[in-house]
Write a protein that holds these residues in place. Structure first.
Motif, short mmCIF file in Angstrom:
data_model
loop_
_atom_site.label_atom_id
_atom_site.label_comp_id
_atom_site.label_asym_id
_atom_site.label_seq_id
_atom_site.Cartn_x
_atom_site.Cartn_y
_atom_site.Cartn_z
N GLY A 99 0.25 -5.19 -20.23
CA GLY A 99 1.12 -4.02 -20.28
C GLY A 99 2.59 -4.37 -20.39
N VAL A 100 3.00 -5.39 -19.64
CA VAL A 100 4.37 -5.92 -19.73
C VAL A 100 4.21 -7.44 -19.75
CG1 VAL A 100 6.70 -5.91 -18.75
CG2 VAL A 100 5.23 -3.92 -18.41
N GLU A 101 3.95 -7.95 -20.94
CA GLU A 101 3.57 -9.35 -21.10
C GLU A 101 4.74 -10.32 -20.92
OE1 GLU A 101 2.58 -6.93 -23.20
OE2 GLU A 101 0.42 -6.90 -22.84
N LYS A 102 5.94 -9.89 -21.25
CA LYS A 102 7.11 -10.76 -21.16
C LYS A 102 7.51 -10.95 -19.69
CE LYS A 102 9.31 -9.26 -25.47
NZ LYS A 102 10.55 -8.62 -26.00
N PRO A 103 8.13 -12.08 -19.36
CA PRO A 103 8.69 -12.24 -18.01
C PRO A 103 9.66 -11.09 -17.72
CG PRO A 103 8.72 -14.34 -19.14
CD PRO A 103 8.34 -13.30 -20.18
N HIS A 104 9.56 -10.55 -16.52
CA HIS A 104 10.36 -9.37 -16.20
C HIS A 104 10.66 -9.32 -14.70
CE1 HIS A 104 6.08 -8.21 -15.89
NE2 HIS A 104 6.46 -7.38 -14.92
N ALA A 105 11.55 -8.42 -14.37
CA ALA A 105 11.87 -8.16 -12.97
C ALA A 105 11.12 -6.91 -12.54
CB ALA A 105 13.37 -7.97 -12.79
N HIS A 106 10.53 -6.97 -11.36
CA HIS A 106 9.98 -5.77 -10.73
C HIS A 106 11.06 -5.25 -9.79
CE1 HIS A 106 5.30 -6.32 -11.03
NE2 HIS A 106 5.90 -6.39 -12.20
N VAL A 107 11.40 -4.00 -9.94
CA VAL A 107 12.31 -3.32 -9.02
C VAL A 107 11.47 -2.23 -8.36
CG1 VAL A 107 14.45 -2.03 -8.78
CG2 VAL A 107 14.25 -3.78 -10.57
N VAL A 108 11.28 -2.34 -7.05
CA VAL A 108 10.38 -1.43 -6.33
C VAL A 108 11.20 -0.62 -5.34
CG1 VAL A 108 8.30 -1.25 -4.92
CG2 VAL A 108 8.55 -3.15 -6.55
N LEU A 109 11.21 0.70 -5.52
CA LEU A 109 11.88 1.61 -4.59
C LEU A 109 10.81 2.21 -3.68
CD1 LEU A 109 13.79 1.39 -7.06
CD2 LEU A 109 14.48 3.74 -6.58
N TYR A 110 10.82 1.83 -2.41
CA TYR A 110 9.84 2.36 -1.45
C TYR A 110 10.36 3.69 -0.91
CZ TYR A 110 7.87 -2.29 -1.71
OH TYR A 110 7.31 -3.45 -2.18
N HIS A 111 9.46 4.67 -0.84
CA HIS A 111 9.87 6.03 -0.50
C HIS A 111 9.79 6.39 0.97
CE1 HIS A 111 10.66 6.81 -4.63
NE2 HIS A 111 9.40 6.60 -4.99
N ASP A 112 9.29 5.49 1.80
CA ASP A 112 9.31 5.70 3.25
C ASP A 112 9.15 4.36 3.93
OD1 ASP A 112 6.35 5.34 4.18
OD2 ASP A 112 6.18 6.72 2.49
N PRO A 113 9.52 4.25 5.20
CA PRO A 113 9.51 2.94 5.88
C PRO A 113 8.14 2.24 5.93
CG PRO A 113 10.81 4.51 7.13
CD PRO A 113 10.12 5.29 6.04
N GLU A 114 7.05 2.99 5.89
CA GLU A 114 5.71 2.39 5.97
C GLU A 114 5.08 2.13 4.61
OE1 GLU A 114 6.39 5.44 7.70
OE2 GLU A 114 7.07 4.27 9.42
N ALA A 115 5.76 2.52 3.54
CA ALA A 115 5.17 2.43 2.19
C ALA A 115 4.79 1.01 1.81
CB ALA A 115 6.12 3.02 1.17
N LYS A 116 5.66 0.06 2.06
CA LYS A 116 5.39 -1.32 1.66
C LYS A 116 4.11 -1.83 2.35
CE LYS A 116 7.77 -5.72 1.12
NZ LYS A 116 9.05 -6.42 1.27
N GLU A 117 3.94 -1.51 3.60
CA GLU A 117 2.75 -1.92 4.35
C GLU A 117 1.49 -1.26 3.78
OE1 GLU A 117 0.91 -1.44 8.81
OE2 GLU A 117 3.07 -1.61 8.59
N ARG A 118 1.57 0.03 3.44
CA ARG A 118 0.41 0.74 2.90
C ARG A 118 0.01 0.17 1.54
NH1 ARG A 118 3.43 5.18 4.12
NH2 ARG A 118 3.52 5.77 1.92
N LEU A 119 0.97 -0.23 0.75
CA LEU A 119 0.68 -0.77 -0.59
C LEU A 119 0.19 -2.21 -0.54
CD1 LEU A 119 3.65 0.73 -2.63
CD2 LEU A 119 1.28 1.53 -2.53
N ALA A 120 0.44 -2.91 0.54
CA ALA A 120 0.05 -4.31 0.67
C ALA A 120 -1.45 -4.49 0.85
CB ALA A 120 0.80 -4.96 1.82
N LYS A 121 -2.11 -3.51 1.40
CA LYS A 121 -3.53 -3.63 1.75
C LYS A 121 -4.44 -3.29 0.60
CE LYS A 121 -2.41 -2.10 6.39
NZ LYS A 121 -2.59 -1.07 7.36
#
Length: 139
Positions: free
Chosen positions: A117-139
């Motif tokens: 989908g994005v084959e070239k080297p790229h930067a991921h910029v991730v905006l988390y929408h609440d303090p627990e979001a990163k933890e929920r997405l990790a699992k």
């Protein structure tokens, strides 16, 4: 082969206005509806990517996105942008990118060597929408 799939999805979405992307309430729960497509349905990726969740994107907005990232319960948890490094180095600016939700509690930026989908080297910029979001997405 991958790009034709996205183009086909884009043609299907052309009859739908992009206004839904600005309607935050319409995006809060998965699936977000047109013009967004579930990435795993058009690319050889799992339905849930640990660290990113279940992703949806408007094919017209590739490569940057936003990719809407939902947790296992279908809650919008992050907006993700994938900006090719080569494009940035050549002066491409990605201005006025949409967001899934106006509330942002933290932001991660990291390198990715490329994937379907994005084959070239790229930067991921991730905006988390609440303090627990990163933890929920990790699992």
């Amino acid at each position: 082969m991958i790009k034709p799939l996205f183009l086909s999805a884009a043609f299907l979405a052309t009859s739908v206005t992009f206004a839904v992307a600005h309607d935050e309430k319409a995006l809060l729960q998965s699936p977000p509806g047109d013009p967004f497509v579930q990435v795993s349905k058009v690319l050889p990726l799992p339905d849930f990517l640990p660290g990113l969740g279940t992703l949806f994107v408007d094919p017209e907005k590739l490569p940057a996105g936003p990719f809407l990232a939902y947790d296992h319960d279908g809650k919008l948890s992050a907006s993700v942008y994938m900006t090719p490094l080569e494009d940035l180095q050549n002066g491409t600016a990605y201005d006025d990118l949409a967001i899934g939700m106006h509330n942002v509690s933290s932001v991660d930026v990291y390198y990715n060597a490329g994937h379907p989908g994005v084959e070239k080297p790229h930067a991921h910029v991730v905006l988390y929408h609440d303090p627990e979001a990163k933890e929920r997405l990790a699992k």
